[in-house]
Design an enzyme around this catalytic site. Structure first.
Site, PDB file in Angstrom:
ATOM      1  N   HIS A   1     -79.755 -29.135  61.518  1.00  0.00           N
ATOM      2  CA  HIS A   1     -80.809 -29.245  60.568  1.00  0.00           C
ATOM      3  C   HIS A   1     -82.052 -29.758  61.583  1.00  0.00           C
ATOM      4  CE1 HIS A   1     -77.705 -29.961  57.208  1.00  0.00           C
ATOM      5  NE2 HIS A   1     -78.097 -28.574  57.602  1.00  0.00           N
TER       6      HIS A   1
ATOM      7  N   HIS B   1     -76.447 -36.229  61.886  1.00  0.00           N
ATOM      8  CA  HIS B   1     -77.442 -35.810  61.104  1.00  0.00           C
ATOM      9  C   HIS B   1     -78.622 -36.852  60.829  1.00  0.00           C
ATOM     10  CE1 HIS B   1     -75.600 -31.908  59.754  1.00  0.00           C
ATOM     11  NE2 HIS B   1     -74.563 -32.461  60.609  1.00  0.00           N
TER      12      HIS B   1
ATOM     13  N   GLU C   1     -74.833 -40.142  59.974  1.00  0.00           N
ATOM     14  CA  GLU C   1     -75.963 -39.906  59.504  1.00  0.00           C
ATOM     15  C   GLU C   1     -76.871 -41.219  59.692  1.00  0.00           C
ATOM     16  OE1 GLU C   1     -77.284 -37.481  57.549  1.00  0.00           O
ATOM     17  OE2 GLU C   1     -75.448 -36.342  56.848  1.00  0.00           O
TER      18      GLU C   1
END
Length: 495
Positions: free
Chosen positions: A176, A315, A391
């Site tokens: 992403h 992420h 994350e």
């Protein structure tokens, strides 16, 4: 009068009105429609405001309420910079009734840049990988394993000698593109790996080769996207269904990855072809791999020879206020051995990095309920390896808040360097187990791995490896509470 521009690497905004400095109005620009998510994503912004020295700016993102994740705006702070190097927080509020994100700054310079988070430009990426291969040519190899839809190279940095007798670590970043902290983490990890005087690195590279993909989605990054590639593909939902004309990024990665894989660390990868041995051509949903099937079968057979031990996907999360890990609990053949290894990795990382918490914000998938299009689930299930996602926050780490910079590139790089200890300790305890030989048949052993003992590099990590979980540790801390039923509050955004 103020001038606003976003026609640069990772730029994103549409100007609505810039006549008055105290009422500048902009919009988030949409990405191509994503069929899987059933949305045209918009969240990332990055733009320059010029001719404003000494002026009190009030900027409104007038369609923030229609962003992909509007629930994440409360508590968020916009980042600003005068030199595109240091990014500091500015006064920010969210008007839920009007659906507007509002931020204010009295500019100390003629121009100021604003962004959702500190960008990591593609030009920096190119400069960094070039300098890294030049710094240690005997240790580091830079290779392009394929190209994106827009023709940009998918770079892989190999650190170590690539010996087939060694385990292999893969680190992939920025599936992403708006989650730029992922590439900052990768840079911090690579900088430490390139240090010839770091004892931990020397020990790690004696047992493993590390492959790092700093940017798996360069098109999305340059185009100023938050979630998708050039055609709107959410790469972290494509691992079980990739096609060359929609999400080639992951397909190229897998060809390289499966030739050499023994440990994989992934940060926002993309689509992938695969075929179970003996199943014929590489097919997903009836699609044949556009000439890739021979390569994929060859790679898979090579991977069957080498095995796969560890896979990490890095992420960023818009809502959380801490760093955390999500595992592969919902995959069909998740077993006690992998659970014990996940716990060990979590415990060591918690000890070496105070910015990490063992709580999985997303909760834990119920058995057989994992989304197999996600990288860590796909790789963990297919190859029987330990496979996790890391994350980081867009906001800040609530236990160690920085009132000026928040969670920053510098802290992300330190976190990336810290991860190497947890990787080392976990690898030291996987022994010589053979994995990835077709469908998994269950764990070779049960219970926690043995303590590292003399292999520990420092006292705290040794205690963690021995299972000293402290107040937060253990499987219960990572996997959530019984009240969550093993699933937890899983948002659509997840990973």
């Amino acid at each position: 009068m103020a001038a606003i521009s976003s026609a640069f690497d990772a730029g994103n905004c549409n100007v609505v009105d810039c006549q008055k400095p105290d009422n500048i109005q902009i919009e988030l620009r949409e990405e191509p429609y994503t069929p899987y998510d059933k949305i045209a994503h918009k969240q990332w912004f990055h733009f320059r405001v010029s001719n404003v020295r000494g002026q009190a700016l009030t900027i409104r993102i007038v369609n923030a309420g229609k962003a992909s994740f509007p629930e994440c705006w409360p508590g968020y702070k916009t980042r600003a910079s005068y030199d595109c190097q240091k990014w500091f927080k500015v006064e920010t509020s969210y008007d839920a009734d009007q659906g507007e994100l509002i931020f204010k700054l009295t500019s100390e310079r003629d121009s100021v840049w604003f962004a959702y988070w500190a960008p990591y430009s593609f030009s920096r990426h190119q400069d960094f990988v070039a300098s890294l291969q030049q710094s240690r040519p005997e240790l580091i190899q830079l290779e392009s394993v394929g190209q994106s839809l827009d023709g940009r190279d998918i770079d892989v940095l190999r650190v170590g000698d690539g010996s087939p007798s060694k385990k292999v670590v893969w680190v992939v970043s920025r599936q992403h593109p708006g989650e730029s902290m992922a590439e900052w983490l990768a840079e911090g990890m690579l900088r430490r790996l390139a240090d010839p005087h770091d004892l931990l690195v020397l020990r790690l590279l004696k047992m493993a080769t590390v492959y790092v993909v700093p940017n798996i989605n360069p098109d999305g990054c340059v185009r100023g996207h938050h979630r998708t590639n050039a055609k709107g593909a959410n790469l972290n939902r494509e691992w079980d269904k990739a096609t060359l004309d929609y999400s080639p990024e992951a397909g190229g990665l897998h060809a390289q990855q499966f030739n050499l894989l023994a440990i994989a660390v992934i940060v926002h990868p993309g689509h992938v072809y695969y075929s179970r041995l003996g199943a014929g051509p590489c097919m997903f949903g009836g699609m044949i791999g556009s000439g890739q099937e021979g390569v994929v079968v060859h790679v898979l057979r090579k991977m069957e020879e080498t095995g796969c031990h560890f896979f990490i996907d890095v992420h960023g999360d818009e809502e959380v206020t801490y760093n955390f890990m999500a595992g592969q609990e919902g995959t069909p053949s998740f077993n006690p051995q992998e659970e014990a290894e996940e716990d060990l990795f979590t415990q060591v990382l918690m000890r070496v990095s105070p910015d990490f918490k063992p709580t999985n914000f997303y909760g834990v998938d119920a058995p057989n309920a994992a989304e197999m299009g996600e990288a860590n689930n796909f790789v963990g299930e297919k190859f029987g390896c330990l496979s996790v996602t890391l994350e980081q926050p867009f906001k800040d780490v609530d236990s160690h808040e920085d009132p000026v910079y928040g969670w920053s590139p510098e802290r992300a790089m330190h976190f990336g360097a810290d991860c190497l200890m947890a990787i080392y300790q976990t690898l030291s305890n996987t022994g010589d187990k053979v994995v990835g030989k077709g469908p998994k048949q269950g764990a070779a052993t049960t219970g926690a791995p043995a303590a590292v003992g003399a292999a520990a590099v420092d006292g705290q990590a040794a205690a963690a490896a021995a299972g000293d979980g402290g107040g937060q540790g253990g499987a219960a801390g990572k996997r959530g509470t019984e009240a969550q039923g093993g699933q937890g509050p899983k948002r659509v955004k997840e990973q």
